[in-house]
Each structure stands twice: as structure tokens, then as C-alpha cells.
Design a protein around this motif. Structure first.
Motif, mmCIF file in Angstrom:
data_model
loop_
_atom_site.group_PDB
_atom_site.id
_atom_site.type_symbol
_atom_site.label_atom_id
_atom_site.label_comp_id
_atom_site.label_asym_id
_atom_site.label_seq_id
_atom_site.Cartn_x
_atom_site.Cartn_y
_atom_site.Cartn_z
ATOM 1 N N ASP A 44 71.487 52.877 48.738
ATOM 2 C CA ASP A 44 70.823 51.799 49.482
ATOM 3 C C ASP A 44 69.675 51.169 48.693
ATOM 4 O OD1 ASP A 44 68.815 53.714 49.618
ATOM 5 O OD2 ASP A 44 68.787 53.826 51.801
ATOM 6 N N GLY A 45 69.449 51.636 47.446
ATOM 7 C CA GLY A 45 68.413 51.060 46.602
ATOM 8 C C GLY A 45 67.003 51.508 46.923
ATOM 9 N N SER A 46 66.856 52.455 47.829
ATOM 10 C CA SER A 46 65.526 52.862 48.280
ATOM 11 C C SER A 46 64.819 53.840 47.349
ATOM 12 C CB SER A 46 65.613 53.491 49.669
ATOM 13 O OG SER A 46 66.347 54.708 49.597
ATOM 14 N N GLY A 47 65.563 54.443 46.435
ATOM 15 C CA GLY A 47 64.961 55.442 45.565
ATOM 16 C C GLY A 47 66.019 56.209 44.805
ATOM 17 N N ALA A 48 65.678 57.444 44.443
ATOM 18 C CA ALA A 48 66.581 58.236 43.616
ATOM 19 C C ALA A 48 66.324 59.721 43.794
ATOM 20 C CB ALA A 48 66.397 57.864 42.146
ATOM 21 N N LEU A 49 67.284 60.484 43.299
ATOM 22 C CA LEU A 49 67.157 61.934 43.171
ATOM 23 C C LEU A 49 67.192 62.239 41.683
ATOM 24 C CD1 LEU A 49 67.237 64.870 44.312
ATOM 25 C CD2 LEU A 49 69.726 64.663 44.238
ATOM 26 N N ILE A 50 66.207 62.961 41.193
ATOM 27 C CA ILE A 50 66.176 63.379 39.797
ATOM 28 C C ILE A 50 65.945 64.893 39.784
ATOM 29 C CG2 ILE A 50 65.103 63.145 37.531
ATOM 30 C CD1 ILE A 50 64.078 60.383 38.394
ATOM 31 N N ILE A 51 66.843 65.608 39.131
ATOM 32 C CA ILE A 51 66.719 67.059 39.050
ATOM 33 C C ILE A 51 66.317 67.425 37.625
ATOM 34 C CG2 ILE A 51 67.845 69.288 39.363
ATOM 35 C CD1 ILE A 51 69.730 67.824 41.364
ATOM 36 N N TYR A 52 65.103 67.914 37.513
ATOM 37 C CA TYR A 52 64.516 68.286 36.232
ATOM 38 C C TYR A 52 64.733 69.768 35.951
ATOM 39 C CZ TYR A 52 61.912 63.975 37.048
ATOM 40 O OH TYR A 52 61.563 62.667 37.317
ATOM 41 N N GLU A 53 64.728 70.122 34.682
ATOM 42 C CA GLU A 53 64.710 71.516 34.239
ATOM 43 C C GLU A 53 63.336 71.746 33.622
ATOM 44 O OE1 GLU A 53 65.925 75.331 33.690
ATOM 45 O OE2 GLU A 53 67.149 73.801 34.657
ATOM 46 N N ALA A 54 62.556 72.642 34.223
ATOM 47 C CA ALA A 54 61.204 72.907 33.742
ATOM 48 C C ALA A 54 60.805 74.328 34.116
ATOM 49 C CB ALA A 54 60.224 71.909 34.359
ATOM 50 N N ASP A 55 59.851 74.871 33.390
ATOM 51 C CA ASP A 55 59.380 76.229 33.678
ATOM 52 C C ASP A 55 58.467 76.285 34.897
ATOM 53 O OD1 ASP A 55 60.780 77.393 31.548
ATOM 54 O OD2 ASP A 55 59.129 77.021 30.158
ATOM 55 N N THR A 56 57.735 75.192 35.140
ATOM 56 C CA THR A 56 56.776 75.179 36.245
ATOM 57 C C THR A 56 56.827 73.827 36.959
ATOM 58 O OG1 THR A 56 54.954 74.271 34.943
ATOM 59 C CG2 THR A 56 55.196 76.698 34.946
ATOM 60 N N ALA A 57 56.283 73.811 38.157
ATOM 61 C CA ALA A 57 56.190 72.555 38.909
ATOM 62 C C ALA A 57 55.301 71.552 38.166
ATOM 63 C CB ALA A 57 55.639 72.817 40.314
ATOM 64 N N ALA A 58 54.259 72.032 37.519
ATOM 65 C CA ALA A 58 53.369 71.131 36.774
ATOM 66 C C ALA A 58 54.124 70.461 35.625
ATOM 67 C CB ALA A 58 52.166 71.902 36.251
ATOM 68 N N GLU A 59 54.988 71.198 34.948
ATOM 69 C CA GLU A 59 55.779 70.614 33.864
ATOM 70 C C GLU A 59 56.762 69.579 34.418
ATOM 71 O OE1 GLU A 59 57.664 73.629 31.475
ATOM 72 O OE2 GLU A 59 55.744 74.606 31.063
ATOM 73 N N ALA A 60 57.389 69.882 35.545
ATOM 74 C CA ALA A 60 58.319 68.936 36.162
ATOM 75 C C ALA A 60 57.578 67.666 36.585
ATOM 76 C CB ALA A 60 59.020 69.580 37.358
ATOM 77 N N GLU A 61 56.389 67.828 37.135
ATOM 78 C CA GLU A 61 55.603 66.662 37.551
ATOM 79 C C GLU A 61 55.211 65.809 36.341
ATOM 80 O OE1 GLU A 61 52.445 65.149 40.746
ATOM 81 O OE2 GLU A 61 53.083 67.230 40.763
ATOM 82 N N LYS A 62 54.910 66.455 35.237
ATOM 83 C CA LYS A 62 54.577 65.714 34.014
ATOM 84 C C LYS A 62 55.783 64.887 33.548
ATOM 85 C CE LYS A 62 52.689 66.360 29.397
ATOM 86 N NZ LYS A 62 52.227 67.314 28.382
ATOM 87 N N LEU A 63 56.979 65.450 33.651
ATOM 88 C CA LEU A 63 58.194 64.706 33.292
ATOM 89 C C LEU A 63 58.363 63.505 34.212
ATOM 90 C CD1 LEU A 63 60.666 67.674 32.693
ATOM 91 C CD2 LEU A 63 59.505 66.287 30.950
ATOM 92 N N LEU A 64 58.174 63.710 35.505
ATOM 93 C CA LEU A 64 58.306 62.621 36.469
ATOM 94 C C LEU A 64 57.272 61.531 36.196
ATOM 95 C CD1 LEU A 64 59.017 62.890 40.206
ATOM 96 C CD2 LEU A 64 57.132 61.490 39.435
ATOM 97 N N GLN A 65 56.043 61.921 35.959
ATOM 98 C CA GLN A 65 54.971 60.946 35.758
ATOM 99 C C GLN A 65 55.084 60.207 34.430
ATOM 100 O OE1 GLN A 65 51.312 63.061 36.543
ATOM 101 N NE2 GLN A 65 51.662 63.015 38.746
ATOM 102 N N GLY A 66 55.820 60.764 33.469
ATOM 103 C CA GLY A 66 56.037 60.095 32.197
ATOM 104 C C GLY A 66 57.130 59.047 32.228
ATOM 105 N N ASP A 67 57.872 58.992 33.314
ATOM 106 C CA ASP A 67 58.967 58.036 33.473
ATOM 107 C C ASP A 67 58.403 56.613 33.542
ATOM 108 O OD1 ASP A 67 61.026 56.383 34.809
ATOM 109 O OD2 ASP A 67 62.016 58.284 35.243
ATOM 110 N N PRO A 68 59.002 55.655 32.826
ATOM 111 C CA PRO A 68 58.528 54.271 32.925
ATOM 112 C C PRO A 68 58.475 53.740 34.361
ATOM 113 C CG PRO A 68 59.993 54.486 31.066
ATOM 114 C CD PRO A 68 60.049 55.797 31.814
ATOM 115 N N PHE A 69 59.377 54.190 35.222
ATOM 116 C CA PHE A 69 59.311 53.772 36.621
ATOM 117 C C PHE A 69 58.020 54.262 37.272
ATOM 118 C CE2 PHE A 69 63.891 52.876 38.332
ATOM 119 C CZ PHE A 69 63.970 51.739 37.554
ATOM 120 N N SER A 70 57.590 55.466 36.933
ATOM 121 C CA SER A 70 56.344 55.992 37.475
ATOM 122 C C SER A 70 55.143 55.277 36.854
ATOM 123 C CB SER A 70 56.246 57.496 37.219
ATOM 124 O OG SER A 70 55.057 58.024 37.740
#
Length: 96
Positions: A44-70
């Protein structure tokens, strides 16, 4: 460990489309590095699901925040949760 990002986008489709190539290039680079398990937009264009592989939640959040969309404000809000895949049918995933 897997972390599922459930992400809501802004409604500005023109901005989303203009940033999509950089966003997809970023995700492809994460995949090459073994940091992306799966991803795709909601139909529906409202968003997305992204499944990251990371050791910690902080590392996963860093990956998400580094995305050009973010970085450029396409991600309005998100929830990042640890995810434990139990079963998968790889034949139903058309990803490359």
C-alpha cells in the motif's frame, strides 16, 4: 541475531521515488556484507519491513539510521524488534 524494522513512510511519493535508488543501493550493500536478511515495501506504499542481521539492537538501529530514507526524512516512525525466524519457505521469497 535478526531485528525486524517495521517502518512507516512519509506520504510524499515524489520524494520517496527520488531517494529510492540510493535506498536500494544501501540495502544491497548491507546484503553483500551479511547485514540484511530480507526487505521489501508494503504494497500500500505506507512503509516497509526490513530485517537486519546484527549483534545488538543498537547495531541494528545504526543500520536503520544510516539508510538514505532515514537520513532524508522518509522514515516517519519505526519499531525495531528482535526476531526469531522459526520456519521459512525460501521458494515463496522472490528476492534476488
Amino acid at each position: 541475531m535478526k531485528f525486524a524494522g517495521i517502518i512507516e513512510y512519509i506520504s510524499d511519493q515524489e520524494k520517496i521515488q527520488s531517494l529510492r535508488p540510493a535506498h536500494r543501493q544501501y540495502l544491497a550493500a548491507l546484503k553483500e556484507r551479511g547485514l540484511l536478511a530480507a526487505t521489501g515495501p508494503f504494497t500500500d506504499g505506507s512503509g516497509a519491513l526490513i530485517i537486519y542481521e546484527a549483534d545488538t539492537a543498537a547495531e541494528a538501529e545504526k543500520l536503520l539510521q544510516g539508510d538514505p530514507f532515514s537520513v532524508h526524512g522518509v522514515f516517519v516512525k519505526y519499531v525495531l524488534r528482535p526476531w526469531n525466524p522459526v520456519l521459512a519457505n525460501r521458494e515463496l521469497f522472490p528476492a534476488t
